[in-house]
Motif scaffolding. Structure first.
Motif, PDB file in Angstrom:
ATOM      1  N   GLY A  19      -2.718 -11.067   3.731  1.00 26.87           N
ATOM      2  CA  GLY A  19      -1.772 -11.133   4.824  1.00 26.87           C
ATOM      3  C   GLY A  19      -0.355 -10.825   4.410  1.00 26.87           C
ATOM      4  O   GLY A  19      -0.038 -10.732   3.217  1.00 26.87           O
ATOM      5  N   PHE A  20       0.488 -10.673   5.407  1.00 32.26           N
ATOM      6  CA  PHE A  20       1.895 -10.355   5.208  1.00 32.26           C
ATOM      7  C   PHE A  20       2.657 -10.767   6.455  1.00 32.26           C
ATOM      8  O   PHE A  20       2.066 -11.034   7.500  1.00 32.26           O
ATOM      9  CB  PHE A  20       2.076  -8.852   4.937  1.00 32.26           C
ATOM     10  CG  PHE A  20       1.364  -7.971   5.928  1.00 32.26           C
ATOM     11  CD1 PHE A  20       1.969  -7.599   7.113  1.00 32.26           C
ATOM     12  CD2 PHE A  20       0.076  -7.542   5.676  1.00 32.26           C
ATOM     13  CE1 PHE A  20       1.297  -6.801   8.037  1.00 32.26           C
ATOM     14  CE2 PHE A  20      -0.609  -6.747   6.582  1.00 32.26           C
ATOM     15  CZ  PHE A  20       0.015  -6.375   7.763  1.00 32.26           C
ATOM     16  N   THR A  21       3.978 -10.834   6.328  1.00 31.68           N
ATOM     17  CA  THR A  21       4.815 -11.124   7.488  1.00 31.68           C
ATOM     18  C   THR A  21       5.255  -9.798   8.115  1.00 31.68           C
ATOM     19  O   THR A  21       5.198  -8.743   7.488  1.00 31.68           O
ATOM     20  CB  THR A  21       6.055 -11.962   7.110  1.00 31.68           C
ATOM     21  OG1 THR A  21       6.870 -11.203   6.220  1.00 31.68           O
ATOM     22  CG2 THR A  21       5.656 -13.281   6.476  1.00 31.68           C
ATOM     23  N   LEU A  36       5.666  -0.301   2.544  1.00 31.10           N
ATOM     24  CA  LEU A  36       5.280   0.220   1.241  1.00 31.10           C
ATOM     25  C   LEU A  36       4.729  -0.861   0.309  1.00 31.10           C
ATOM     26  O   LEU A  36       3.710  -0.658  -0.358  1.00 31.10           O
ATOM     27  CB  LEU A  36       6.488   0.896   0.572  1.00 31.10           C
ATOM     28  CG  LEU A  36       6.236   1.500  -0.801  1.00 31.10           C
ATOM     29  CD1 LEU A  36       5.273   2.674  -0.710  1.00 31.10           C
ATOM     30  CD2 LEU A  36       7.556   1.941  -1.425  1.00 31.10           C
ATOM     31  N   VAL A  37       5.355  -2.027   0.295  1.00 38.78           N
ATOM     32  CA  VAL A  37       4.997  -3.063  -0.672  1.00 38.78           C
ATOM     33  C   VAL A  37       3.937  -4.036  -0.153  1.00 38.78           C
ATOM     34  O   VAL A  37       3.140  -4.548  -0.930  1.00 38.78           O
ATOM     35  CB  VAL A  37       6.266  -3.829  -1.121  1.00 38.78           C
ATOM     36  CG1 VAL A  37       5.933  -4.982  -2.046  1.00 38.78           C
ATOM     37  CG2 VAL A  37       7.245  -2.878  -1.789  1.00 38.78           C
ATOM     38  N   PHE A  38       3.902  -4.278   1.159  1.00 39.67           N
ATOM     39  CA  PHE A  38       2.989  -5.300   1.680  1.00 39.67           C
ATOM     40  C   PHE A  38       1.956  -4.763   2.670  1.00 39.67           C
ATOM     41  O   PHE A  38       0.759  -4.948   2.475  1.00 39.67           O
ATOM     42  CB  PHE A  38       3.779  -6.439   2.345  1.00 39.67           C
ATOM     43  CG  PHE A  38       4.510  -7.295   1.361  1.00 39.67           C
ATOM     44  CD1 PHE A  38       3.867  -8.346   0.725  1.00 39.67           C
ATOM     45  CD2 PHE A  38       5.823  -7.046   1.045  1.00 39.67           C
ATOM     46  CE1 PHE A  38       4.522  -9.130  -0.197  1.00 39.67           C
ATOM     47  CE2 PHE A  38       6.499  -7.834   0.122  1.00 39.67           C
ATOM     48  CZ  PHE A  38       5.848  -8.875  -0.499  1.00 39.67           C
ATOM     49  N   ARG A  39       2.395  -4.156   3.750  1.00 38.73           N
ATOM     50  CA  ARG A  39       1.454  -3.743   4.801  1.00 38.73           C
ATOM     51  C   ARG A  39       0.437  -2.723   4.301  1.00 38.73           C
ATOM     52  O   ARG A  39      -0.764  -2.897   4.470  1.00 38.73           O
ATOM     53  CB  ARG A  39       2.208  -3.186   6.004  1.00 38.73           C
ATOM     54  CG  ARG A  39       3.000  -4.209   6.759  1.00 38.73           C
ATOM     55  CD  ARG A  39       3.921  -3.548   7.770  1.00 38.73           C
ATOM     56  NE  ARG A  39       3.173  -3.015   8.877  1.00 38.73           N
ATOM     57  CZ  ARG A  39       3.147  -3.547  10.090  1.00 38.73           C
ATOM     58  NH1 ARG A  39       3.838  -4.627  10.339  1.00 38.73           N
ATOM     59  NH2 ARG A  39       2.443  -2.999  11.039  1.00 38.73           N
ATOM     60  N   ARG A  40       0.933  -1.652   3.724  1.00 40.89           N
ATOM     61  CA  ARG A  40       0.045  -0.568   3.297  1.00 40.89           C
ATOM     62  C   ARG A  40      -0.956  -1.013   2.241  1.00 40.89           C
ATOM     63  O   ARG A  40      -2.154  -0.740   2.370  1.00 40.89           O
ATOM     64  CB  ARG A  40       0.894   0.612   2.820  1.00 40.89           C
ATOM     65  CG  ARG A  40       0.108   1.865   2.644  1.00 40.89           C
ATOM     66  CD  ARG A  40       1.039   3.025   2.368  1.00 40.89           C
ATOM     67  NE  ARG A  40       0.291   4.265   2.281  1.00 40.89           N
ATOM     68  CZ  ARG A  40       0.830   5.451   2.208  1.00 40.89           C
ATOM     69  NH1 ARG A  40       2.141   5.571   2.224  1.00 40.89           N
ATOM     70  NH2 ARG A  40       0.082   6.525   2.119  1.00 40.89           N
TER      71      ARG A  40
END
Length: 159
Positions: A19-21, A36-40
């Motif tokens: 997960g991510f915010t 780039l760092v979390f969603r992808r």
């Protein structure tokens, strides 16, 4: 490491909750950096695990903080932690989550994460991320499940 999670055997037999915010970073270029760092990467891991039939669950924490400051109106990095660990009354939480963060959101998120730790599955209300459904838990004031809410991003990044 990402290659081992998407193409290799790292953790193949272990259920994974990702997960991510919504806005991990709130500075200039923050959404691009968040993507780039979390969603992808999280989406790539969920997609790869789904392709191989490996259990994975994906969430996006979208509740925007009303607290004064640079993160006001955003679901920024680590804002999900007091909800996930049911620590809304902990010292310092009002500084990041405001005076009255939604208890219902904390209760629901904490219960799902406890179920995942206990049972290696967050429960019937949150199905696995699969290519047939691409179910994503959206942690908002009223938590909900949505099929393929990251479709546009997934298609843009894969093509």
């Amino acid at each position: 490491m990402l290659g081992e999670l998407t193409e290799g055997g790292l953790g193949a037999d272990v259920p994974l909750l990702l997960g991510f915010t919504g806005q991990e970073f709130n500075s200039f270029g923050g959404q691009e950096l968040t993507d780039l760092v979390f969603r992808r990467p999280n989406l790539a891991v969920a997609e790869a695990r789904a392709a191989r039939g490996r259990p994975a669950w994906l969430y996006e924490f979208r509740w925007p903080s009303p607290a004064p400051g640079s993160g006001r109106g955003l679901a920024f990095h680590c804002l999900d932690l007091p909800f996930a660990f049911d620590l809304l009354d902990a010292e310092g939480v009002t500084a990041v989550a405001g005076q009255d963060p939604p208890r219902r959101l904390a209760d629901a998120m904490h219960a799902a994460l406890v179920a995942f730790v206990r049972d290696l599955d967050p429960g019937d209300a949150w199905p696995r991320y699969t290519h047939d459904r691409r179910a994503v838990r959206l942690w908002e004031a009223a938590p909900r499940l949505m099929d393929d809410p990251l479709r546009a991003e997934r298609e843009a990044w894969s093509g």
